[in-house]
Design an enzyme around this catalytic site. Structure first.
Site, mmCIF file in Angstrom:
data_model
loop_
_atom_site.group_PDB
_atom_site.id
_atom_site.type_symbol
_atom_site.label_atom_id
_atom_site.label_comp_id
_atom_site.label_asym_id
_atom_site.label_seq_id
_atom_site.Cartn_x
_atom_site.Cartn_y
_atom_site.Cartn_z
ATOM 1 N N ASP A 112 15.354 -15.948 34.841
ATOM 2 C CA ASP A 112 16.060 -17.068 34.205
ATOM 3 C C ASP A 112 16.877 -17.878 35.203
ATOM 4 O O ASP A 112 17.920 -18.427 34.855
ATOM 5 C CB ASP A 112 16.969 -16.569 33.065
ATOM 6 C CG ASP A 112 16.184 -15.932 31.939
ATOM 7 O OD1 ASP A 112 15.135 -16.486 31.572
ATOM 8 O OD2 ASP A 112 16.608 -14.882 31.426
ATOM 9 N N GLY B 30 9.737 -16.233 30.118
ATOM 10 C CA GLY B 30 9.714 -17.581 29.577
ATOM 11 C C GLY B 30 10.022 -18.630 30.619
ATOM 12 O O GLY B 30 10.905 -18.449 31.445
ATOM 13 N N HIS B 31 9.261 -19.710 30.592
ATOM 14 C CA HIS B 31 9.550 -20.890 31.400
ATOM 15 C C HIS B 31 9.787 -22.045 30.439
ATOM 16 O O HIS B 31 8.987 -22.271 29.530
ATOM 17 C CB HIS B 31 8.363 -21.248 32.301
ATOM 18 C CG HIS B 31 8.211 -20.365 33.493
ATOM 19 N ND1 HIS B 31 9.183 -20.224 34.447
ATOM 20 C CD2 HIS B 31 7.195 -19.577 33.898
ATOM 21 C CE1 HIS B 31 8.763 -19.392 35.391
ATOM 22 N NE2 HIS B 31 7.561 -18.978 35.064
ATOM 23 N N GLN C 258 9.317 -13.351 35.890
ATOM 24 C CA GLN C 258 10.442 -12.441 36.133
ATOM 25 C C GLN C 258 11.107 -12.750 37.490
ATOM 26 O O GLN C 258 11.204 -13.908 37.847
ATOM 27 C CB GLN C 258 10.009 -10.963 36.048
ATOM 28 C CG GLN C 258 9.558 -10.531 34.665
ATOM 29 C CD GLN C 258 8.091 -10.800 34.457
ATOM 30 O OE1 GLN C 258 7.262 -10.621 35.342
ATOM 31 N NE2 GLN C 258 7.724 -11.230 33.272
ATOM 32 N N LYS D 101 13.151 -21.111 37.433
ATOM 33 C CA LYS D 101 11.882 -21.216 38.173
ATOM 34 C C LYS D 101 10.933 -22.213 37.526
ATOM 35 O O LYS D 101 10.181 -22.891 38.215
ATOM 36 C CB LYS D 101 11.200 -19.843 38.247
ATOM 37 C CG LYS D 101 11.958 -18.791 39.009
ATOM 38 C CD LYS D 101 11.166 -17.506 39.114
ATOM 39 C CE LYS D 101 10.893 -16.860 37.772
ATOM 40 N NZ LYS D 101 12.114 -16.473 37.034
#
Length: 326
Positions: free
Chosen positions: A13, A40-41, A223, A16
Site C-alpha cells: 500500500d 490491490g492497486h 505486495q 505502487k
C-alpha cells in the site's frame, strides 16, 4: 531500452499502482509477476477510480501491452470480473497477455485457505482467504493446475481428481468439512477455457523478444518487500517473492536484462493481517490512517504504524510533470 522493476519497500500500500501507472505511460509492456488477487492497486484516470486485484495497472494505458507472468496465480472468476468492469466503463482489455505457465486458483484452494486459517485459532496468519497460499503450495508440491491445462480436458480432470484425493481426506477427517466434487471443479474451470484462450501466450518469449527489439518493459510487484516469503517477516508474509528478483523468476526475463529497480515508500507504514508491528499506532492517527488505506483497493484489516515523524496532515502529491522518458 530498459527493463524497470517497481517494488514496494514496506508492507504494501505504498502507492505502487499510481507509480506504475505514471511510469507506464512511457513504456510498451507492464507485467505483473507475482501474487494473485490478494493485493490491490488503485488508479485514478480523468477523475475515474479503478481498483485492480489481478489485472496489471498498465491495462488502462493506450498502447501498452499488459502481461500476467508465470509467477502469478490466477483466479479466473476474478480476472473476468475485472475485465468486464473496465470494459463496461469504456476501457479496452483486449491486449492482455497471460502466461500459459501461470497457475490457476481452483475453488477448492479457497476452501482450504479459509478452513486451515480458522483451524489455527489464535495462531492465524491473517490470510485473505482467497486461495493464494494453497495454490502456491500446490505449485511447489507439483500438483498445481496451470493455465495451459485448460486446453486439455483429460489432463485437467486428472489433475483435479488427484489433488482432491488428498484435500478431501483432510477436509473430511481433520477439519470435519464436506468433500468437494472434483468434476464440478473441473467443469467450472473448463467453462473459462475459450474465453481465456486468445490471451494465452509464451510470455517469457514475448518479453525477451520485446527487449531484443528495444521495447521498454515495466515489471510491477504485488505486495511488498517485508511480505516476501524468503526475506519478509516470516511466517506473516505472502506466498511469493514481491522483491526485484521475483520479477525474473516470475517472467522468465534474466537478471542481466534488468536496468533499474524503483522502490516506492511512504511516510508512514501500514500492513494487512497479523504479525509483528512494533511501531503500530493505536491512537487517533492509527485509526485515521487505516480506513484511508482500506479505501485504496487493499484487503481489509489494515494496521498503521509510525515511520519517522508523523505529518500534521496528509501530504499532497506534487503535480505530474508528464510521462517519463527512458
Amino acid at each position: 531500452m530498459p527493463a524497470v522493476v517497481v517494488v514496494g519497500t514496506q508492507w504494501g500500500d505504498e502507492g505502487k499502482g499510481k507509480a506504475t501507472d505514471q511510469l507506464g505511460q512511457g513504456v510498451d509492456y507492464v507485467v505483473k509477476f507475482n501474487g494473485g488477487n490478494n493485493a490491490g492497486h488503485t488508479v485514478v484516470i480523468d477523475g475515474e477510480t479503478f481498483a485492480f486485484h489481478l489485472l496489471p495497472a498498465g491495462v488502462l494505458t493506450p498502447g501498452v501491452t499488459p502481461v500476467i507472468g508465470n509467477g502469478v496465480v490466477v483466479d479466473l472468476e476474478v480476472l473476468f470480473q475485472e475485465i468486464e468492469e473496465i470494459t463496461s466503463r469504456g476501457k479496452d482489455a483486449s491486449a492482455l497477455k497471460i502466461s500459459a505457465n501461470a497457475h490457476l486458483i481452483p475453488s477448492y484452494n479457497r476452501v482450504m485457505d479459509r478452513t486451515t486459517e480458522r483451524f489455527l485459532g489464535a495462531r492465524q496468519l491473517g490470510t485473505t482467504g482467497r486461495g493464494i497460499g494453497p495454490t502456491y503450495a500446490d505449485k511447489m508440491n507439483r500438483v498445481g493446475l496451470r493455465v495451459q491445462d485448460l486446453f486439455d480436458e483429460s489432463i485437467l480432470r486428472q489433475k483435479v481428481h488427484s489433488a482432491l484425493d488428498q484435500k478431501n481426506s483432510l477436509l473430511l477427517k481433520v477439519f470435519n468439512r464436506p468433500a468437494i466434487d472434483p468434476d464440478a471443479v473441473a467443469d467450472e474451470l473448463l467453462s473459462y477455457a475459450e474465453r481465456v484462450r486468445p490471451m494465452v501466450v509464451d510470455t517469457s518469449l514475448l518479453l525477451n523478444q520485446a527487449l531484443d527489439a528495444g521495447k521498454t518493459v515495466l515489471f510491477e510487484a504485488g505486495q511488498a518487500t517485508m511480505l516476501d516469503i524468503d526475506h519478509g517477516t516470516y511466517p506473516f508474509v505472502t506466498s511469493s517473492n514481491p522483491t526485484a528478483g521475483g520479477a525474473c523468476t516470475g517472467t522468465g526475463v534474466g537478471p542481466t536484462r534488468i536496468d533499474a529497480v524503483v522502490g516506492v515508500v511512504k511516510a508512514y507504514t501500514t500492513r494487512v493481517g497479523e504479525g509483528p508491528f512494533p511501531t503500530e499506532l493505536t491512537d487517533a492517527w492509527g485509526s485515521g490512517c487505516a480506513p484511508r488505506e482500506a479505501s485504496t483497493g487493499s484487503p481489509p484489516g489494515v494496521r498503521a504504524a509510525a515511520a519517522g515523524t508523523t505529518p500534521s496532515s496528509p501530504a499532497t502529491p506534487p503535480a505530474s510533470t508528464g510521462s517519463p522518458t527512458w
